[in-house]
Design a protein around this motif. Structure first.
Motif, PDB file in Angstrom:
ATOM      1  N   VAL A  55      -7.489 -15.110   6.132  1.00 27.01           N
ATOM      2  CA  VAL A  55      -6.507 -16.325   6.275  1.00 27.01           C
ATOM      3  C   VAL A  55      -5.498 -16.125   5.088  1.00 27.01           C
ATOM      4  O   VAL A  55      -4.288 -16.444   5.530  1.00 27.01           O
ATOM      5  N   PHE A  56      -5.729 -15.914   3.801  1.00 31.47           N
ATOM      6  CA  PHE A  56      -4.706 -15.718   2.903  1.00 31.47           C
ATOM      7  C   PHE A  56      -3.991 -14.611   2.992  1.00 31.47           C
ATOM      8  O   PHE A  56      -3.111 -14.212   1.875  1.00 31.47           O
ATOM      9  N   LYS A  57      -4.558 -13.312   3.614  1.00 33.27           N
ATOM     10  CA  LYS A  57      -3.894 -12.136   3.785  1.00 33.27           C
ATOM     11  C   LYS A  57      -4.088 -11.459   2.281  1.00 33.27           C
ATOM     12  O   LYS A  57      -3.312 -10.671   1.893  1.00 33.27           O
ATOM     13  N   GLU A  58      -5.330 -11.747   1.807  1.00 38.40           N
ATOM     14  CA  GLU A  58      -5.338 -10.836   0.340  1.00 38.40           C
ATOM     15  C   GLU A  58      -5.912  -9.492   0.906  1.00 38.40           C
ATOM     16  O   GLU A  58      -6.337  -9.204   1.958  1.00 38.40           O
ATOM     17  N   PRO A  59      -5.666  -8.553   0.065  1.00 40.81           N
ATOM     18  CA  PRO A  59      -6.239  -7.034   0.440  1.00 40.81           C
ATOM     19  C   PRO A  59      -7.724  -6.880   0.643  1.00 40.81           C
ATOM     20  O   PRO A  59      -8.602  -7.458   0.112  1.00 40.81           O
ATOM     21  N   ALA A  60      -8.070  -6.072   1.768  1.00 44.32           N
ATOM     22  CA  ALA A  60      -9.166  -5.650   1.921  1.00 44.32           C
ATOM     23  C   ALA A  60      -9.642  -4.303   1.708  1.00 44.32           C
ATOM     24  O   ALA A  60      -9.690  -3.423   2.542  1.00 44.32           O
ATOM     25  N   THR A  61      -9.519  -4.105   0.270  1.00 42.27           N
ATOM     26  CA  THR A  61      -9.711  -2.610  -0.396  1.00 42.27           C
ATOM     27  C   THR A  61     -11.026  -2.165  -0.104  1.00 42.27           C
ATOM     28  O   THR A  61     -12.281  -2.984   0.042  1.00 42.27           O
ATOM     29  N   PHE A  62     -11.346  -0.906  -0.288  1.00 43.59           N
ATOM     30  CA  PHE A  62     -12.614  -0.306  -0.232  1.00 43.59           C
ATOM     31  C   PHE A  62     -13.481  -0.981  -1.168  1.00 43.59           C
ATOM     32  O   PHE A  62     -14.832  -1.318  -1.077  1.00 43.59           O
ATOM     33  N   TRP A  63     -13.135  -1.142  -2.511  1.00 48.18           N
ATOM     34  CA  TRP A  63     -14.195  -1.673  -3.433  1.00 48.18           C
ATOM     35  C   TRP A  63     -14.342  -3.075  -3.339  1.00 48.18           C
ATOM     36  O   TRP A  63     -15.627  -3.535  -3.411  1.00 48.18           O
ATOM     37  N   ARG A  64     -13.461  -3.946  -2.679  1.00 42.72           N
ATOM     38  CA  ARG A  64     -13.943  -5.082  -2.448  1.00 42.72           C
ATOM     39  C   ARG A  64     -14.947  -5.286  -1.375  1.00 42.72           C
ATOM     40  O   ARG A  64     -15.806  -6.232  -1.373  1.00 42.72           O
ATOM     41  N   ILE A  65     -14.680  -4.470  -0.212  1.00 42.91           N
ATOM     42  CA  ILE A  65     -15.653  -4.474   0.802  1.00 42.91           C
ATOM     43  C   ILE A  65     -17.038  -3.975   0.269  1.00 42.91           C
ATOM     44  O   ILE A  65     -18.068  -4.595   0.639  1.00 42.91           O
ATOM     45  N   PHE A  66     -17.004  -2.853  -0.371  1.00 43.11           N
ATOM     46  CA  PHE A  66     -18.232  -2.488  -1.089  1.00 43.11           C
ATOM     47  C   PHE A  66     -19.186  -3.464  -1.825  1.00 43.11           C
ATOM     48  O   PHE A  66     -20.290  -3.480  -1.559  1.00 43.11           O
ATOM     49  N   PHE A  67     -18.565  -4.099  -2.634  1.00 43.15           N
ATOM     50  CA  PHE A  67     -18.897  -5.216  -3.431  1.00 43.15           C
ATOM     51  C   PHE A  67     -19.555  -6.271  -2.664  1.00 43.15           C
ATOM     52  O   PHE A  67     -20.351  -6.948  -2.947  1.00 43.15           O
TER      53      PHE A  67
END
Length: 109
Positions: free
Chosen positions: A80-92
């Motif tokens: 919704v807020f278009k924050e980044p979906a980086t590898f580390w965010r998804i991993f954690f």
């Protein structure tokens, strides 16, 4: 039944965090309405957490409730807020989801 209440309470936690984010982006009357949504979601979320802890261990219930809120809020942030979906965010995020599921399985209730 209390696990269902806890999960619904976690979704309302996502709601109050999302409303807070939208309230920060707006001004005037619109911001007021988002703040009202924040307060309603907050009250419902806390009440459902309270009800679920009548039979579930507080440590497990609180960890699951906040985990659902954290995972949901990150997903709302990404979609919704278009924050980044980086590898580390998804991993954690996956690590957090695994931990929530693990707490459910080792809980005695």
């Amino acid at each position: 039944m209390n696990w269902i209440l806890l999960i619904i309470g976690g979704f309302f936690e996502v709601g109050f965090a999302s409303c807070l984010g939208k309230a920060n982006e707006t001004t005037g009357r619109t911001s007021f309405f988002w703040m009202m949504g924040f307060l309603v979601c907050l009250a419902i979320s806390m009440f459902l957490l309270y009800k679920s802890t009548q039979t579930l261990p507080i440590g497990t219930a609180y960890a699951v409730w906040t985990g659902i809120g954290a995972v949901g809020t990150v997903l709302v942030g990404i979609f919704v807020f278009k924050e980044p979906a980086t590898f580390w965010r998804i991993f954690f995020l996956i690590t957090l989801i695994s931990s929530i599921i693990g707490l459910k399985f080792v809980s005695s209730n």
